[in-house]
Design a protein around this motif. Structure first.
Motif, short mmCIF file in Angstrom:
data_model
loop_
_atom_site.label_atom_id
_atom_site.label_comp_id
_atom_site.label_asym_id
_atom_site.label_seq_id
_atom_site.Cartn_x
_atom_site.Cartn_y
_atom_site.Cartn_z
N LYS A 1 0.82 -1.21 0.00
CA LYS A 1 0.00 0.00 0.00
C LYS A 1 0.86 1.26 0.00
O LYS A 1 1.96 1.27 0.53
CB LYS A 1 -0.91 0.02 1.23
CG LYS A 1 -1.93 -1.10 1.20
CD LYS A 1 -2.82 -1.08 2.39
CE LYS A 1 -3.81 -2.24 2.24
NZ LYS A 1 -4.60 -2.45 3.40
N SER B 1 -4.19 1.15 -2.76
CA SER B 1 -3.78 -0.26 -2.79
C SER B 1 -3.10 -0.57 -4.09
O SER B 1 -3.48 -0.08 -5.12
CB SER B 1 -5.01 -1.16 -2.62
OG SER B 1 -5.57 -0.96 -1.34
N LYS C 1 0.42 5.18 1.29
CA LYS C 1 -0.45 6.00 2.13
C LYS C 1 0.01 7.44 2.04
O LYS C 1 1.20 7.72 1.98
CB LYS C 1 -0.44 5.50 3.57
CG LYS C 1 -1.07 4.12 3.70
CD LYS C 1 -1.27 3.71 5.12
CE LYS C 1 -1.98 2.35 5.19
NZ LYS C 1 -2.28 1.99 6.59
N THR D 1 -5.40 6.12 1.36
CA THR D 1 -4.70 4.84 1.19
C THR D 1 -4.92 4.36 -0.22
O THR D 1 -6.05 4.32 -0.70
CB THR D 1 -5.22 3.80 2.19
OG1 THR D 1 -5.02 4.27 3.51
CG2 THR D 1 -4.50 2.48 2.01
#
Length: 187
Positions: free
Chosen positions: A172, A187, A174, A185
């Motif tokens: 991930k 992915s 962030k 966030t």
């Protein structure tokens, strides 16, 4: 279209030919910073015009490999993070960089470091999902957050100092504000 590249210069970043883990340019591109694996690790500063070695810091044997290094936007500071969670800070306004502080992060491992472009802060990514921020001048910790489910392997400040991006072993990315509050966030 094909592009060709011309080698300007080459140099050995570590006298024992150990791997290079981080590189960077000073603000005016006159020097290049390199940081290497250990036994012993070296942090070196090179003249970008001709590849001549300007400064060579052999990391003390009590420390391990330098995993990340950076240069402040004004080229005043050099920073490096050692794999066992120690931050080294150098004053780069002297004829050769001078060690001014070291900070023990209290983590098992550390991987990436960046200096805020317009302030006196550094952000560091470490093991156990930790993202930590410190003031350069006194080493005061500004935040210590659980940012990722696993290792934080990449960190970067935005050009306006307002955001921090972190990348982790959890796959991930962030986005944080400069105080460590999570904004997004990916992915």
């Amino acid at each position: 279209a094909l592009y060709s590249q011309t080698l300007v210069w080459t140099a050995l970043a570590n006298p024992d030919s150990l791997q290079v883990n981080s590189v960077g340019f000073t603000a005016n591109d006159s020097k290049v910073l390199s940081a290497t694996n250990c036994h012993p690790a070296h942090i070196r500063l090179w003249n970008n015009n001709n590849g001549s070695l300007h400064w060579d810091y052999e990391v003390p044997t009590s420390l391990m490999c330098i995993m990340g290094a950076g240069i402040s936007a004004d080229s005043k500071y050099l920073v490096a993070v050692e794999e066992m969670g120690n931050i080294l800070i150098f004053d780069n306004t002297t004829p050769t960089p001078d060690s001014i502080n070291s900070i023990a992060m209290g983590t098992t491992y550390a991987f990436a470091i960046d200096i805020a472009p317009h302030s006196q802060k550094i952000v560091v990514g470490a093991s156990n999902g930790k993202l930590q921020c410190y003031r350069i001048v006194d080493g005061m910790q500004l935040f210590n957050i659980n940012a990722h489910a696993s290792w934080v392997t990449a960190v970067r400040y935005s050009s306006n100092n307002m955001k921090i991006a972190s990348g982790g072993n959890d796959g991930k990315i962030k986005i944080w504000d400069s105080t460590g509050t999570l904004l997004n966030t990916l992915s």
